[in-house]
Design a protein around this motif. Structure first.
Motif, short mmCIF file in Angstrom:
data_model
loop_
_atom_site.label_atom_id
_atom_site.label_comp_id
_atom_site.label_asym_id
_atom_site.label_seq_id
_atom_site.Cartn_x
_atom_site.Cartn_y
_atom_site.Cartn_z
N LYS A 113 -19.09 -23.13 3.12
CA LYS A 113 -20.45 -23.53 3.51
C LYS A 113 -21.23 -22.34 4.09
CE LYS A 113 -23.57 -26.73 4.89
NZ LYS A 113 -24.85 -26.36 4.30
N GLN A 114 -20.59 -21.61 4.98
CA GLN A 114 -21.24 -20.46 5.62
C GLN A 114 -21.58 -19.38 4.58
OE1 GLN A 114 -18.67 -17.67 7.15
NE2 GLN A 114 -20.04 -16.82 8.70
N GLN A 115 -20.64 -19.10 3.68
CA GLN A 115 -20.85 -18.08 2.66
C GLN A 115 -21.95 -18.51 1.67
OE1 GLN A 115 -19.12 -14.91 2.42
NE2 GLN A 115 -18.82 -15.54 4.52
N ALA A 116 -21.94 -19.80 1.33
CA ALA A 116 -22.96 -20.33 0.42
C ALA A 116 -24.34 -20.19 1.05
CB ALA A 116 -22.67 -21.79 0.09
N ASP A 117 -24.43 -20.47 2.33
CA ASP A 117 -25.73 -20.39 2.99
C ASP A 117 -26.21 -18.94 3.11
OD1 ASP A 117 -25.98 -23.10 3.00
OD2 ASP A 117 -25.24 -23.38 5.03
N LEU A 118 -25.26 -18.01 3.29
CA LEU A 118 -25.63 -16.58 3.28
C LEU A 118 -26.17 -16.19 1.91
CD1 LEU A 118 -22.65 -14.80 5.11
CD2 LEU A 118 -25.06 -14.81 5.83
N CYS A 171 -34.02 -26.46 -4.93
CA CYS A 171 -33.76 -27.70 -5.68
C CYS A 171 -32.44 -27.64 -6.45
CB CYS A 171 -34.89 -27.97 -6.66
SG CYS A 171 -36.46 -28.33 -5.86
N HIS A 172 -32.03 -26.45 -6.86
CA HIS A 172 -30.81 -26.31 -7.67
C HIS A 172 -29.73 -25.59 -6.89
CE1 HIS A 172 -32.77 -27.70 -11.33
NE2 HIS A 172 -33.78 -26.90 -11.06
N LYS A 173 -28.89 -26.35 -6.21
CA LYS A 173 -27.73 -25.76 -5.54
C LYS A 173 -26.51 -26.02 -6.41
CE LYS A 173 -29.45 -25.93 -0.86
NZ LYS A 173 -30.78 -26.49 -1.26
N GLY A 174 -25.52 -25.15 -6.24
CA GLY A 174 -24.28 -25.39 -6.97
C GLY A 174 -24.41 -25.25 -8.48
N VAL A 175 -25.24 -24.32 -8.97
CA VAL A 175 -25.36 -24.15 -10.42
C VAL A 175 -24.20 -23.34 -11.01
CG1 VAL A 175 -27.88 -24.43 -10.56
CG2 VAL A 175 -26.90 -22.13 -10.23
N ALA A 176 -23.40 -22.70 -10.16
CA ALA A 176 -22.28 -21.91 -10.67
C ALA A 176 -20.99 -22.19 -9.91
CB ALA A 176 -22.62 -20.42 -10.59
N HIS A 177 -21.11 -22.60 -8.66
CA HIS A 177 -19.95 -22.93 -7.82
C HIS A 177 -20.25 -24.27 -7.17
CE1 HIS A 177 -19.76 -18.53 -8.00
NE2 HIS A 177 -20.97 -18.53 -7.51
N PRO A 178 -19.23 -25.04 -6.85
CA PRO A 178 -19.52 -26.32 -6.19
C PRO A 178 -20.14 -26.08 -4.81
CG PRO A 178 -17.14 -25.92 -6.30
CD PRO A 178 -17.80 -24.80 -7.04
N TYR A 179 -21.33 -26.62 -4.61
CA TYR A 179 -21.97 -26.43 -3.31
C TYR A 179 -21.41 -27.45 -2.33
CZ TYR A 179 -25.43 -25.89 0.35
OH TYR A 179 -26.03 -25.66 1.55
N PRO A 180 -20.91 -26.99 -1.18
CA PRO A 180 -20.30 -27.93 -0.22
C PRO A 180 -21.34 -28.82 0.43
CG PRO A 180 -20.35 -25.71 0.70
CD PRO A 180 -20.91 -25.61 -0.69
N ARG A 181 -21.08 -30.10 0.46
CA ARG A 181 -22.04 -31.06 1.06
C ARG A 181 -21.87 -31.08 2.56
NH1 ARG A 181 -26.15 -31.59 -2.07
NH2 ARG A 181 -25.30 -30.72 -3.95
#
Ligand code: HEC
Ligand code: HEC
Ligand code: HEC
Ligand code: HEC
Length: 181
Positions: A113-118, A171-181
Protein backbone atom coordinates in the motif's frame (compact mmCIF):
# COMPACT_ATOMS: atom_id res chain seq x y z
CA UNK A 1 25.04 -13.58 7.87
CA UNK A 2 24.39 -12.17 4.45
CA UNK A 3 26.69 -9.83 2.59
CA UNK A 4 24.05 -7.11 2.90
CA UNK A 5 24.18 -7.30 6.68
CA UNK A 6 27.93 -6.81 6.56
CA UNK A 7 27.62 -3.64 4.53
CA UNK A 8 27.13 -0.77 6.92
CA UNK A 9 24.78 2.06 5.96
CA UNK A 10 27.78 4.39 5.64
CA UNK A 11 29.31 2.14 3.06
CA UNK A 12 25.96 2.02 1.30
CA UNK A 13 26.15 5.79 0.92
CA UNK A 14 29.65 5.55 -0.53
CA UNK A 15 28.51 2.84 -2.96
CA UNK A 16 25.47 4.91 -3.91
CA UNK A 17 27.68 7.95 -4.47
CA UNK A 18 29.95 5.99 -6.74
CA UNK A 19 27.06 4.62 -8.78
CA UNK A 20 25.33 7.99 -9.06
CA UNK A 21 28.67 9.49 -10.10
CA UNK A 22 29.17 6.78 -12.70
CA UNK A 23 25.66 7.29 -14.06
CA UNK A 24 26.33 11.00 -14.38
CA UNK A 25 29.70 10.46 -16.06
CA UNK A 26 28.50 7.83 -18.50
CA UNK A 27 25.12 9.41 -19.00
CA UNK A 28 25.08 8.35 -22.62
CA UNK A 29 22.32 6.81 -24.69
CA UNK A 30 23.92 3.40 -24.26
CA UNK A 31 23.88 3.49 -20.51
CA UNK A 32 20.34 4.84 -20.59
CA UNK A 33 19.31 1.93 -22.78
CA UNK A 34 20.99 -0.64 -20.57
CA UNK A 35 19.30 0.76 -17.47
CA UNK A 36 15.93 1.01 -19.21
CA UNK A 37 15.07 -2.65 -19.59
CA UNK A 38 12.83 -4.72 -17.35
CA UNK A 39 15.95 -6.69 -16.49
CA UNK A 40 17.52 -3.60 -14.93
CA UNK A 41 14.49 -3.04 -12.70
CA UNK A 42 14.32 -6.70 -11.79
CA UNK A 43 17.94 -6.83 -10.60
CA UNK A 44 16.78 -5.28 -7.33
CA UNK A 45 13.14 -6.40 -7.47
CA UNK A 46 14.08 -9.98 -8.52
CA UNK A 47 12.05 -11.71 -5.82
CA UNK A 48 8.99 -9.51 -6.25
CA UNK A 49 5.95 -10.68 -8.26
CA UNK A 50 5.88 -7.39 -10.24
CA UNK A 51 6.74 -8.81 -13.68
CA UNK A 52 4.23 -11.68 -13.33
CA UNK A 53 1.58 -9.16 -12.35
CA UNK A 54 2.18 -7.13 -15.50
CA UNK A 55 2.02 -10.31 -17.59
CA UNK A 56 -1.35 -11.19 -16.03
CA UNK A 57 -2.76 -7.69 -16.63
CA UNK A 58 -4.08 -6.10 -19.83
CA UNK A 59 -0.62 -4.56 -20.21
CA UNK A 60 1.05 -7.95 -20.67
CA UNK A 61 -1.83 -10.18 -21.70
CA UNK A 62 -3.72 -8.60 -24.59
CA UNK A 63 -4.89 -9.61 -28.05
CA UNK A 64 -2.23 -7.40 -29.69
CA UNK A 65 0.70 -9.30 -28.20
CA UNK A 66 2.13 -6.15 -26.62
CA UNK A 67 4.10 -6.30 -23.38
CA UNK A 68 4.39 -2.91 -21.74
CA UNK A 69 7.79 -2.55 -20.06
CA UNK A 70 8.33 -1.25 -16.51
CA UNK A 71 9.99 1.91 -17.75
CA UNK A 72 7.27 2.65 -20.32
CA UNK A 73 5.03 3.41 -17.35
CA UNK A 74 7.42 4.33 -14.57
CA UNK A 75 9.77 6.67 -16.41
CA UNK A 76 8.79 9.74 -18.41
CA UNK A 77 9.61 9.86 -22.13
CA UNK A 78 11.62 13.15 -22.41
CA UNK A 79 15.43 12.94 -22.22
CA UNK A 80 16.12 15.43 -19.41
CA UNK A 81 13.25 14.27 -17.19
CA UNK A 82 14.37 10.77 -17.98
CA UNK A 83 17.85 11.34 -16.65
CA UNK A 84 16.60 13.14 -13.53
CA UNK A 85 14.22 10.30 -12.76
CA UNK A 86 17.03 7.81 -13.28
CA UNK A 87 19.13 9.49 -10.67
CA UNK A 88 16.21 9.52 -8.28
CA UNK A 89 15.70 5.81 -8.92
CA UNK A 90 19.36 5.27 -8.16
CA UNK A 91 18.71 6.58 -4.64
CA UNK A 92 17.01 3.24 -4.25
CA UNK A 93 20.50 1.76 -4.05
CA UNK A 94 20.63 3.08 -0.50
CA UNK A 95 17.23 1.55 0.22
CA UNK A 96 18.32 -1.72 -1.35
CA UNK A 97 21.33 -1.91 0.93
CA UNK A 98 19.63 -0.73 4.09
CA UNK A 99 15.95 -1.84 4.10
CA UNK A 100 15.75 -5.12 5.99
CA UNK A 101 14.40 -7.94 3.81
CA UNK A 102 13.64 -5.59 0.90
CA UNK A 103 13.99 -8.09 -1.93
CA UNK A 104 11.47 -10.61 -0.61
CA UNK A 105 7.83 -11.13 -1.56
CA UNK A 106 6.89 -10.76 2.12
CA UNK A 107 8.34 -7.24 2.16
CA UNK A 108 6.37 -6.28 -0.96
CA UNK A 109 3.15 -7.80 0.42
CA UNK A 110 3.56 -5.95 3.71
CA UNK A 111 4.52 -2.63 2.15
CA UNK A 112 2.40 -2.76 -0.99
CA UNK A 113 0.00 0.00 0.00
CA UNK A 114 2.75 2.44 0.97
CA UNK A 115 4.82 1.68 -2.14
CA UNK A 116 1.75 1.95 -4.39
CA UNK A 117 0.92 5.35 -2.94
CA UNK A 118 4.51 6.53 -3.49
CA UNK A 119 4.27 5.41 -7.10
CA UNK A 120 0.88 7.10 -7.52
CA UNK A 121 2.26 10.35 -6.12
CA UNK A 122 4.82 10.33 -8.90
CA UNK A 123 2.17 9.71 -11.60
CA UNK A 124 0.11 12.57 -10.19
CA UNK A 125 3.13 14.88 -10.19
CA UNK A 126 3.42 14.64 -14.00
CA UNK A 127 -0.26 14.17 -14.92
CA UNK A 128 0.36 10.50 -15.82
CA UNK A 129 2.54 11.55 -18.76
CA UNK A 130 3.71 8.00 -19.52
CA UNK A 131 0.11 6.74 -19.77
CA UNK A 132 -0.79 9.60 -22.10
CA UNK A 133 2.17 8.84 -24.34
CA UNK A 134 0.56 5.55 -25.43
CA UNK A 135 -3.10 6.35 -24.83
CA UNK A 136 -3.18 9.44 -27.01
CA UNK A 137 -6.87 9.50 -27.96
CA UNK A 138 -8.57 9.25 -24.61
CA UNK A 139 -9.98 12.77 -24.58
CA UNK A 140 -9.86 13.93 -28.19
CA UNK A 141 -10.46 11.92 -31.38
CA UNK A 142 -11.86 9.10 -29.24
CA UNK A 143 -11.91 5.84 -31.18
CA UNK A 144 -15.23 4.38 -32.30
CA UNK A 145 -14.43 1.23 -30.33
CA UNK A 146 -14.11 3.00 -26.96
CA UNK A 147 -16.94 1.91 -24.66
CA UNK A 148 -19.83 4.36 -24.09
CA UNK A 149 -19.09 4.52 -20.37
CA UNK A 150 -15.41 5.30 -21.03
CA UNK A 151 -16.29 7.99 -23.59
CA UNK A 152 -18.73 9.63 -21.21
CA UNK A 153 -16.35 9.62 -18.22
CA UNK A 154 -13.39 10.84 -20.28
CA UNK A 155 -15.37 13.60 -21.96
CA UNK A 156 -16.83 14.79 -18.68
CA UNK A 157 -13.34 14.98 -17.16
CA UNK A 158 -11.91 16.82 -20.16
CA UNK A 159 -14.68 19.44 -20.08
CA UNK A 160 -13.50 20.61 -16.66
CA UNK A 161 -10.97 23.41 -16.20
CA UNK A 162 -7.44 21.96 -16.53
CA UNK A 163 -6.69 22.35 -12.80
CA UNK A 164 -9.89 20.51 -11.81
CA UNK A 165 -9.29 17.50 -14.07
CA UNK A 166 -8.47 14.13 -12.64
CA UNK A 167 -5.36 12.39 -13.90
CA UNK A 168 -5.44 8.86 -15.40
CA UNK A 169 -4.36 7.06 -12.22
CA UNK A 170 -6.99 8.84 -10.10
CA UNK A 171 -9.60 6.72 -11.91
CA UNK A 172 -7.42 3.81 -13.06
CA UNK A 173 -5.59 2.13 -10.21
CA UNK A 174 -4.11 -1.32 -10.46
CA UNK A 175 -3.68 -1.34 -14.26
CA UNK A 176 -0.50 -3.44 -13.97
CA UNK A 177 -0.32 -4.66 -10.36
CA UNK A 178 -3.15 -5.43 -7.96
CA UNK A 179 -3.88 -2.22 -6.11
CA UNK A 180 -4.36 -2.93 -2.39
CA UNK A 181 -7.78 -1.87 -1.09
C1 HEC B 1 19.20 -0.35 -6.94
C2 HEC B 1 18.05 -1.20 -6.72
C3 HEC B 1 16.77 -0.84 -7.48
C4 HEC B 1 16.61 -0.77 -8.84
C5 HEC B 1 17.64 -1.00 -9.93
C6 HEC B 1 15.19 -0.46 -9.06
N1 HEC B 1 14.55 -0.35 -7.85
FE1 HEC B 1 12.59 0.14 -7.59
N2 HEC B 1 12.86 0.21 -5.56
C7 HEC B 1 14.03 -0.13 -4.91
C8 HEC B 1 13.86 0.08 -3.47
C9 HEC B 1 14.89 -0.19 -2.38
C10 HEC B 1 12.53 0.55 -3.29
C11 HEC B 1 11.86 0.95 -1.97
C12 HEC B 1 12.17 2.42 -1.77
C13 HEC B 1 11.74 2.98 -0.43
O1 HEC B 1 10.62 2.75 -0.01
O2 HEC B 1 12.57 3.69 0.13
C14 HEC B 1 11.94 0.62 -4.63
C15 HEC B 1 10.65 1.06 -4.89
C16 HEC B 1 10.09 1.17 -6.16
C17 HEC B 1 8.76 1.70 -6.44
C18 HEC B 1 7.71 2.19 -5.43
C19 HEC B 1 8.13 3.45 -4.71
C20 HEC B 1 8.24 4.67 -5.57
O3 HEC B 1 9.05 5.56 -5.22
O4 HEC B 1 7.56 4.80 -6.59
C21 HEC B 1 8.60 1.66 -7.80
C22 HEC B 1 7.39 2.13 -8.58
C23 HEC B 1 9.81 1.10 -8.35
N3 HEC B 1 10.70 0.81 -7.33
C24 HEC B 1 10.00 0.86 -9.70
C25 HEC B 1 11.22 0.54 -10.27
C26 HEC B 1 11.45 0.51 -11.70
C27 HEC B 1 10.41 0.80 -12.77
C28 HEC B 1 12.76 0.19 -11.89
C29 HEC B 1 13.52 0.11 -13.20
C30 HEC B 1 13.54 1.35 -14.02
C31 HEC B 1 13.35 0.02 -10.56
N4 HEC B 1 12.37 0.22 -9.62
C32 HEC B 1 14.67 -0.31 -10.31
C33 HEC B 1 15.21 -0.56 -5.49
C34 HEC B 1 15.46 -0.58 -6.86
C1 HEC C 1 3.57 1.30 -23.98
C2 HEC C 1 2.17 1.67 -24.14
C3 HEC C 1 1.27 1.76 -22.90
C4 HEC C 1 1.49 2.49 -21.76
C5 HEC C 1 2.73 3.27 -21.35
C6 HEC C 1 0.28 2.36 -20.96
N1 HEC C 1 -0.64 1.58 -21.62
FE1 HEC C 1 -2.54 1.15 -20.99
N2 HEC C 1 -2.74 -0.18 -22.49
C7 HEC C 1 -1.81 -0.41 -23.50
C8 HEC C 1 -2.23 -1.56 -24.28
C9 HEC C 1 -1.50 -2.15 -25.48
C10 HEC C 1 -3.45 -2.03 -23.70
C11 HEC C 1 -4.29 -3.25 -24.11
C12 HEC C 1 -5.34 -2.82 -25.09
C13 HEC C 1 -6.32 -3.94 -25.36
O1 HEC C 1 -6.19 -5.03 -24.85
O2 HEC C 1 -7.27 -3.66 -26.09
C14 HEC C 1 -3.75 -1.11 -22.60
C15 HEC C 1 -4.91 -1.18 -21.82
C16 HEC C 1 -5.27 -0.23 -20.85
C17 HEC C 1 -6.57 -0.16 -20.18
C18 HEC C 1 -7.77 -1.06 -20.41
C19 HEC C 1 -7.59 -2.38 -19.76
C20 HEC C 1 -7.67 -2.30 -18.26
O3 HEC C 1 -6.69 -2.66 -17.59
O4 HEC C 1 -8.69 -1.83 -17.73
C21 HEC C 1 -6.49 0.91 -19.30
C22 HEC C 1 -7.59 1.39 -18.38
C23 HEC C 1 -5.15 1.46 -19.42
N3 HEC C 1 -4.45 0.75 -20.38
C24 HEC C 1 -4.66 2.51 -18.67
C25 HEC C 1 -3.32 2.88 -18.60
C26 HEC C 1 -2.75 3.75 -17.59
C27 HEC C 1 -3.51 4.39 -16.46
C28 HEC C 1 -1.40 3.85 -17.88
C29 HEC C 1 -0.33 4.60 -17.10
C30 HEC C 1 -0.14 4.16 -15.71
C31 HEC C 1 -1.15 3.07 -19.08
N4 HEC C 1 -2.33 2.48 -19.47
C32 HEC C 1 0.08 2.97 -19.73
C33 HEC C 1 -0.67 0.34 -23.72
C34 HEC C 1 -0.07 1.19 -22.80
C1 HEC D 1 -12.86 10.53 -14.35
C2 HEC D 1 -12.35 9.19 -14.36
C3 HEC D 1 -11.42 8.80 -15.50
C4 HEC D 1 -10.27 9.43 -15.91
C5 HEC D 1 -9.65 10.69 -15.38
C6 HEC D 1 -9.72 8.60 -16.94
N1 HEC D 1 -10.51 7.51 -17.17
FE1 HEC D 1 -10.18 6.02 -18.49
N2 HEC D 1 -11.98 5.17 -18.03
C7 HEC D 1 -12.82 5.60 -17.04
C8 HEC D 1 -13.98 4.71 -16.97
C9 HEC D 1 -15.13 4.81 -15.99
C10 HEC D 1 -13.79 3.75 -17.99
C11 HEC D 1 -14.71 2.57 -18.34
C12 HEC D 1 -14.61 1.48 -17.34
C13 HEC D 1 -13.25 0.86 -17.32
O1 HEC D 1 -12.82 0.34 -18.37
O2 HEC D 1 -12.59 0.88 -16.27
C14 HEC D 1 -12.52 4.07 -18.63
C15 HEC D 1 -11.95 3.31 -19.65
C16 HEC D 1 -10.65 3.48 -20.12
C17 HEC D 1 -10.00 2.62 -21.10
C18 HEC D 1 -10.65 1.41 -21.78
C19 HEC D 1 -11.51 1.90 -22.92
C20 HEC D 1 -12.66 0.96 -23.20
O3 HEC D 1 -13.29 1.12 -24.24
O4 HEC D 1 -12.95 0.11 -22.36
C21 HEC D 1 -8.75 3.10 -21.29
C22 HEC D 1 -7.68 2.55 -22.20
C23 HEC D 1 -8.61 4.28 -20.45
N3 HEC D 1 -9.79 4.47 -19.77
C24 HEC D 1 -7.46 5.04 -20.35
C25 HEC D 1 -7.37 6.24 -19.66
C26 HEC D 1 -6.20 7.10 -19.66
C27 HEC D 1 -4.89 6.78 -20.35
C28 HEC D 1 -6.50 8.19 -18.92
C29 HEC D 1 -5.66 9.45 -18.72
C30 HEC D 1 -5.36 10.19 -19.95
C31 HEC D 1 -7.86 8.01 -18.42
N4 HEC D 1 -8.35 6.83 -18.91
C32 HEC D 1 -8.52 8.88 -17.59
C33 HEC D 1 -12.62 6.68 -16.22
C34 HEC D 1 -11.58 7.59 -16.31
C1 HEC E 1 0.91 -0.15 -17.45
C2 HEC E 1 1.79 0.62 -16.58
C3 HEC E 1 2.73 -0.11 -15.63
C4 HEC E 1 3.65 -1.10 -15.94
C5 HEC E 1 3.93 -1.76 -17.27
C6 HEC E 1 4.36 -1.37 -14.71
N1 HEC E 1 3.86 -0.61 -13.68
FE1 HEC E 1 4.48 -0.62 -11.76
N2 HEC E 1 2.91 0.60 -11.24
C7 HEC E 1 2.05 1.22 -12.13
C8 HEC E 1 1.09 2.02 -11.39
C9 HEC E 1 -0.03 2.87 -11.98
C10 HEC E 1 1.40 1.87 -10.01
C11 HEC E 1 0.69 2.53 -8.82
C12 HEC E 1 -0.19 1.57 -8.02
C13 HEC E 1 -1.32 0.97 -8.81
O1 HEC E 1 -2.14 1.70 -9.39
O2 HEC E 1 -1.39 -0.28 -8.85
C14 HEC E 1 2.55 0.97 -9.96
C15 HEC E 1 3.17 0.53 -8.79
C16 HEC E 1 4.40 -0.15 -8.74
C17 HEC E 1 5.14 -0.46 -7.53
C18 HEC E 1 4.69 -0.17 -6.11
C19 HEC E 1 4.02 -1.41 -5.49
C20 HEC E 1 2.70 -1.74 -6.11
O3 HEC E 1 2.48 -2.91 -6.48
O4 HEC E 1 1.85 -0.85 -6.27
C21 HEC E 1 6.30 -1.08 -7.92
C22 HEC E 1 7.42 -1.58 -7.01
C23 HEC E 1 6.27 -1.18 -9.37
N3 HEC E 1 5.10 -0.61 -9.83
C24 HEC E 1 7.29 -1.74 -10.14
C25 HEC E 1 7.11 -2.14 -11.46
C26 HEC E 1 8.02 -3.00 -12.20
C27 HEC E 1 9.32 -3.55 -11.66
C28 HEC E 1 7.48 -3.18 -13.45
C29 HEC E 1 7.99 -4.04 -14.59
C30 HEC E 1 8.11 -5.48 -14.30
C31 HEC E 1 6.25 -2.39 -13.50
N4 HEC E 1 6.07 -1.80 -12.28
C32 HEC E 1 5.41 -2.27 -14.61
C33 HEC E 1 2.09 1.09 -13.50
C34 HEC E 1 2.86 0.17 -14.20
Amino acid sequence: MSLRNLIKPGMGLVAAGLVIGALGFWGTQNVLHATSSDAFCMTCHSNHSLKDEVMASAHGNNAMGITVQCQDCHLPPGQIDYLVRKIIVSKDIIGYLTIDGFNTQEWLDENRKQQADLALKYFRSNDSISCRTCHTNVYENQPEAMSKMAKRMHTRNFEKAAEDRKTCVDCHKGVAHPYPR
